[in-house]
Each structure stands twice: as C-alpha cells, then as structure tokens.
Write an enzyme that holds these catalytic residues in place. Structure first.
Site, PDB file in Angstrom:
ATOM      1  N   LYS A 296     116.458   9.011  33.042  1.00 51.35           N
ATOM      2  CA  LYS A 296     117.769   9.581  33.905  1.00 51.35           C
ATOM      3  C   LYS A 296     117.180  10.671  34.820  1.00 51.35           C
ATOM      4  CE  LYS A 296     122.545  10.164  33.636  1.00 51.35           C
ATOM      5  NZ  LYS A 296     123.770  10.543  32.913  1.00 51.35           N
TER       6      LYS A 296
ATOM      7  N   SER B  75     127.606   7.444  33.433  1.00 50.59           N
ATOM      8  CA  SER B  75     126.906   7.910  34.592  1.00 50.59           C
ATOM      9  C   SER B  75     125.189   7.335  34.452  1.00 50.59           C
ATOM     10  CB  SER B  75     126.994   9.319  34.724  1.00 50.59           C
ATOM     11  OG  SER B  75     126.295   9.698  33.758  1.00 50.59           O
TER      12      SER B  75
ATOM     13  N   SER C 230     128.535   8.547  28.707  1.00 53.72           N
ATOM     14  CA  SER C 230     127.516   8.273  29.727  1.00 53.72           C
ATOM     15  C   SER C 230     126.451   7.550  29.551  1.00 53.72           C
ATOM     16  CB  SER C 230     127.203   9.458  30.670  1.00 53.72           C
ATOM     17  OG  SER C 230     128.196   9.709  31.772  1.00 53.72           O
TER      18      SER C 230
END
Lengths: 467, 94
Positions: free
Chosen positions: A56, A131, A155
């Site tokens: 990420k 996310s 997330s």
C-alpha cells in the site's frame, strides 16, 4: 505460467523459480492494471524474490515513490524502508509495486485517491472497498499473491471482504509501524491481504515483532502462527455478537447463518454474545481517528517535503495554501472534524466522551472474551457498492465500517475470510475476532472455515479477459 | 451539533486549511450532519470509565543514534539552500 498466480503463495513458491514468479506478477500487472488501477507505481526492475508482494502506498519504500494517493506527496520518495519492508526484503520478498488507496487511508472505497479510483475485479462498476482497495484488488485479481495494507477502522478487512480474499488486522502493536505514514496512532496497524489463511499466517510471522524504531510495538514473543491451522474448531467457543446481528438483512444474514452452520458442523460451540456498545463504534471512531489525524497530518506543511504552494507570500500562507491545494476533500473534512473535536470548548463533549465510550467498549469486549474464544460477525453490512454511490454522503460511507471499527478501537486482532457470494455474484465475508495476541487461534478458526468452504478458489473474470 | 459558516472558518484557521466560501458552506453542512450522528454518544452512560488509553506508550532509552542523511532530506525539500529549508520572510511582512 499464469497458473502459478492462481496458487496460494506457500504452494506457488515450490513450483516456480523466484525470477519466474516475479516476472509472472509483472506481466499480469502489465495486462490488467490499466483497467483496475490497483497500482500507482510498478517496480519494472523488481529483484527476483520467492515472495512477490505489493505494498500500500502509505508504507515507505526506498525504491518506489510513496504518495499516500495524495497530491501533497506526489513526488515524495522515502530515504528509508519501513521496518516491515526491511523484514520482508531480508526474507527474500520482492516489492513489485505500490498500491492505490483512499488518500492517507481515509475512506472505505478507494475512490478518494488523487490518482483515480481502483475498480473491483468482480465488477468494474463497483468499488473494491477501502482504504487498502488497491492491495485487495491486486490480490483478488491474481496479480500478486499477497499485499500489505494498513488498518485504522477496517481498511484491510473491509476491502478484503468486498474483493473476496483474506484480510488480517493484527493486535495493536504486533507489527512495527515505523515507516507507515501515521493516520490515527492509537488505532493504526499494518495489515495483510492474501488468498489463503496459511499465506497470511506465514507472512505475519515474517513481519511481526518488536522494533526499537516503534515504541508502541509489542515485546510479546512472535508466535508460530501456522502451527494450529489443521487443528479444527471442536469445542472452541464462538460468540455471535447479538447487537450486530440485529442490523443484518437479507442475503448477508442468510450467508452469516450458513457460516455458523459450518462452524457447528465442525463441533464448535456457537452461542449469542453481547457487546452492548458495539453500535457506537463508528461514532467513537470518527472522533478519535479524526482528532489524531488532525495532529498527525499537521506535518504536511509545505516546508520540509511534499507540495508547496507557489503563490504563498507569507509563512502562514505557505501552510494554509499548500494544505488547501494539496489535500483532497475527504482529508480536509476529517482534519476539520478532528480539529473541532479537540478545540477549546468542545474537547470534553466530543474527544473525552468518545474516549470514555471507547473504554467502556474495551471493557465489554474483555467481558465477552471471558465466555468465548472468538466473536464473529459478517465483515461488512453489504457487498461491494457501485462507484459513486456514497461519495456525496460521507456518513453512509462511514457506516460501512460498523463491524470492523470495533477491533481497532479495542486493539484486538481480527480476520476476514471469504464466505460465499450474493445473487449478483459479489463476494461476502465472515469476520473472526479474538483477544489480544491470539492471532494463532484466529488463524486456526479461519483455516477450518476456509477448508470447509474453499471460496478462495473462485477467481474473478477480469475485464481484460472478457474482451 | 450545528456548525455554521463562521464556525467552519474558525476551525479551518486553526487547522491551517485554506477553504473558499462555497467550500466553507459545504463543510459546515457535512460537519453538522456527521456531528449529529456522533451526538448519539451523549446517550451512553460512561460512569466509571475515563479517557486514558488502555496502556501507556513505553519510551525508549534516550541515547543518540545516527539520523537520516542530510542529503536525503534535501532531496524531498520544496526549497533548500546551504543546508537549510527556505521559507518566506517570517517577520516584517513581505
């Protein structure tokens, strides 16, 4: 060659050379990323590695940019690797690319990215969740066997659920956060997205453990997380969170009931549990997380790194205009809410009250874990929603975290495991929560359920293949 | 909780965020809606619970150790000269 990408990492690494493995990932990314927008940067010269992994883009790496999907960090490149990255590299991992996210990990759909939304591999008109939606879409689409994400209120688990893969949020302090760009420091944890529970357990074993560069990382010994994967659930006690169940409807409820039957079939004891304040989790979360975010994001001031407004003529204007230009609407909304909750006259009514309800929630979970080894809920209240459906209604977006945010607030580990598909063919997911540092038990229960159902084997038909 | 444009402007100033008038109006309306939802926390009896964290954050020993190389820091700086970050004049206006 594409077959190896269908396999879990722990099987594929036996089948193929490290160079071939990484190249297979890079080819798959090259074919499919244009339609998915899961990767923000790809390491075309990625070294060979027995664990090709995506990361990420809010976890810092020296060989690729780290943007946090924000215009304010468009050109940022870290001078150091995050501790989790360094540990992965030391064990032969190859960082093949950095994945899309909601800006600064603030969101539940990966639509709040300065670089455009990621699409759900199961249906490109829908969100992958967020996310960490770039990471979970990349794993679900079989572009990489595993990815790191980050968790503040769900997330990793929520997008893992919406993409039909495994997602872990470890215990608070289990993985060093050195090099994870801070959002809400009493909640943040690095999480792991994989196709299977075994892959997840083995990767946790690589990156878990104390780190002198993160004083909140735990000195609790690192467990052998894969040791009990085959042990089954006979006699283990699972609590169905009554207050969560009351909010379920239709297919999600039926899917959850079917999952309970699978656990009972394995000899598990499944009974109702009560966590009376669980319905307050989203309200607590949006005060605590945003208050901490408003402090953490004050470092983005246009002075030391990141975007600086060209038109600013005074120091105050450098701050306000760089932040006004550089942050997207959701980040500004959260900084505003957090600043409000900490401001003079409102601190007691908002921040202090939210922290007290959080303490009560922690107490209620501790009580529930006296009677149960695990608490279970669906991971999300619904399957993947259409792109754009919630962008004008922040509150309805926030409520997607209703079942995931409690684990972050309380600091316990939780895992999302695929539990089937709804009538539209979209993935559904079961969440297991356990007490602090009980990851080994969590993997045991999740592995049993996975073995009985095998939903991970079904892969999405990608748009680029349909044509 | 109702947030009006003036309150939104006050908070934006505290947060060093430049927002134009339409953005302030939009922000005020969204914050009002979200804070109204959050106000459900007032209904919960928290007698016996305080706001402190579950555990205190341990601190490391305060020994000097190497820090990030200066050149690596400079590479990310928007404006840098002779080992310093360059900013507009702080005292005496423009």
């Amino acid at each position: 060659m594409s077959d190896v990408l269908e396999l879990p990492w722990t099987e594929a690494r036996e089948e193929v050379s490290p160079r071939e493995y990484v190249d297979a990932c890079l080819r798959a990314i090259g074919t499919h990323n244009r339609s998915l927008n899961a990767f923000l940067s790809v390491n075309d010269v990625a070294p060979e590695g027995s664990l090709p992994i995506a990361v990420k883009d809010n976890i810092v790496t020296t060989d690729l940019p780290t943007t946090c999907a924000s215009a304010i960090l468009r050109n940022f490149r870290s001078p150091f690797d995050a501790t989790a990255i360094a540990r992965l590299r030391a064990r032969g991992a190859s960082i093949v690319g950095k994945t899309n996210l909601d800006e600064f990990a603030m969101g539940s759909s990966t639509e709040h990215s300065a670089f455009g939304p990621t699409r759900n591999p199961w249906d490109p008109t829908r969100v992958p969740g967020g996310s960490s939606g770039g990471s979970t879409a990349a794993v679900a689409a079989r572009l990489v066997p595993a990815a790191l994400g980050s968790e503040t209120g769900g997330s990793v688990r929520q997008p893992a659920a919406l993409c039909g893969i495994v997602g872990l949020k470890p215990t608070y302090g289990r993985i060093s956060r050195n090099g994870l760009v801070a959002f809400a420091s009493s909640l943040d944890q690095i999480g792991i997205a994989t196709k299977t529970v075994r892959d997840c357990a083995e990767i946790l074993g690589i990156i878990a453990g104390h780190d002198p560069y993160d004083s909140t990382s735990s000195t609790e010994p690192v467990d052998d997380y894969a040791a009990d994967l085959a042990s089954g659930v006979k006699g283990l006690r699972f609590g169905i969170v009554r207050e969560a169940l009351a909010q379920l409807t239709g297919e999600v409820r039926a899917n959850f009931d079917a999952a309970v039957a699978v656990l009972r079939g394995g000899g598990a004891i499944v009974e109702e549990a009560s966590v009376p304040s669980i319905g307050s989790a989203v309200a607590i979360y949006y005060i605590v997380a945003n208050a901490e975010a408003s402090a953490n994001l004050s470092r983005f001031d246009g002075i030391r790194y990141g975007y600086r407004s060209e038109r600013a003529r005074t120091l105050d204007a450098v701050y306000a205009e760089s932040r006004g230009d550089g942050f997207g609407p959701e980040v500004k909304r959260r900084i505003m809410l957090g600043t409000f909750a900490l401001s003079s006259g409102y601190y007691d009514a908002y921040y202090s009250r939210a922290q007290r309800v959080r303490a009560k929630l922690r107490h209620e979970f501790a009580e529930a874990f006296r009677a149960f080894d695990f608490l279970i809920t669906p991971t999300t209240p619904e399957s993947a929603f259409p792109i754009g459906a919630k962008t004008d209604d922040p509150l309805s977006m926030y409520l997607n975290d209703i079942f995931t945010a409690p684990a972050n607030l309380v600091g316990i580990p939780a895992i999302a495991v695929p539990s089937g598909f709804d009538r539209a063919g979209l993935p559904l997911s079961l969440q297991f929560m356990a007490t602090h540092f009980a990851e080994r038990a969590l993997f045991r229960a999740a592995a049993f359920y996975e073995r009985e159902t095998h939903y991970w084997r079904r892969a999405p038909m990608l748009q680029s293949e349909r044509a | 909780m109702n947030i009006d444009r003036n309150e939104a402007r006050r908070i934006a100033a505290l947060a060093h965020l430049e927002l134009d008038e339409p953005a302030l109006d939009r922000m005020a309306a969204e914050m009002t809606k979200i804070l109204t939802y959050i106000d459900q926390l007032r209904e919960i009896d928290t007698t016996g619970f305080d706001e402190r964290a579950a555990t205190e954050t341990p601190l490391r020993d305060d020994h000097p150790r190497p820090s990030t190389e200066r050149d690596a820091v400079a590479a990310n700086a928007p404006a840098w000269r002779d080992g310093f970050f360059v900013v507009p004049k702080v005292i005496g206006g423009e």
